[in-house]
Design an enzyme around this catalytic site. Sequence first.
Site, PDB file in Angstrom:
ATOM      1  N   ALA A 113       0.886  -1.170   0.000  1.00  0.00           N
ATOM      2  CA  ALA A 113       0.000   0.000   0.000  1.00  0.00           C
ATOM      3  C   ALA A 113       0.919   1.214   0.000  1.00  0.00           C
ATOM      4  CB  ALA A 113      -0.866  -0.004   1.246  1.00  0.00           C
ATOM      5  N   SER A 212       8.110  -0.166   2.748  1.00  0.00           N
ATOM      6  CA  SER A 212       8.473  -1.581   2.541  1.00  0.00           C
ATOM      7  C   SER A 212       9.052  -1.788   1.148  1.00  0.00           C
ATOM      8  CB  SER A 212       7.222  -2.451   2.708  1.00  0.00           C
ATOM      9  OG  SER A 212       6.322  -2.220   1.628  1.00  0.00           O
ATOM     10  N   ASN A 235      -3.876   6.494  -0.475  1.00  0.00           N
ATOM     11  CA  ASN A 235      -4.118   7.865   0.026  1.00  0.00           C
ATOM     12  C   ASN A 235      -3.230   8.847  -0.717  1.00  0.00           C
ATOM     13  OD1 ASN A 235      -2.029   6.325   1.831  1.00  0.00           O
ATOM     14  ND2 ASN A 235      -1.461   8.480   2.004  1.00  0.00           N
TER      15      ASN A 235
END
Length: 272
Positions: A113, A212, A235
């Site tokens: 994400a 990550s 977002n």
Amino acid sequence: MNLELLKNSLSGIKKHFIDASPVLTIVLGSGWSEVISPLKVLQSIDYSDIPIMGESQVKGHTGKLLLLEHEGKKIVVFQGRHHWYEGCGWDAIAFPVFLTKELSIKSMLLTNAAGSLSKSVKPGDLMIIDDHINAMSNNPLTGKHEPYWGPHFPDQSEVYDLELRNILDSACKDSNATYHHGIYIAKDGPTYETPAEVQNLHSMGGTAVGMSTVPEAILANSIGLTVAGLSCITNLAAGVGDAKLTHEEVLSETTKAMPIITSVLEKTLLAI
Ligand code: HPA
């Protein structure tokens, strides 16, 4: 990285996958766990039963190592990952990469994400990672060099394999996904960025930011695996949008994108 611990953990787990001949390893990022629900589960091991992995500490990371089958193809899936900000070092982050190598699997798909660094890339969009910028304070290859990690000074001119990027591109197109190609910037976390940091990351050439993927990509590229990366934009990063950022929002945006990312994954598997 602790070579002895890694090798002991690998030999403990390898026996569960003997004769499986998987074609791909996938590491699932925040909120991605359910993407594999249409696939048949052949084997499931809790991270808590793999000493080097330990329990998953982050909400939205299930913590299972799976062997799955789709249309006769087998894949290894890490349902949740460990992060540098968890403070447990590199071993649990590196384990999926070296298990992939030990099982003679050629390719890895790293998912995550990520926050968008500009208004033109929106929550719910996908981003195929074409390249990365390591803006973390560290590198998993720091420390005593072992030939097992690959060369001492690995080339990084094509970390993300062009053929895999093309496969992802076709899978996104065929799934009617709204998607982009872009540059993923990795930061240490666990804080989200300040608006000033986001401006700086954008001017460095980044498309999206996360916490990550880059460590695994560095390690996998170093040992000669072909790597692909796919981000779900959850977002607008701080200052690009007005909203305050929460991990819950990140997870709920990935959940909303689940039908599309499931389709992208299925089409990608057919092409590999
Ligand atoms: N910043 C860093 N990591 C993230 C973000 C973000 O905006 N969104 C999801 N992971």
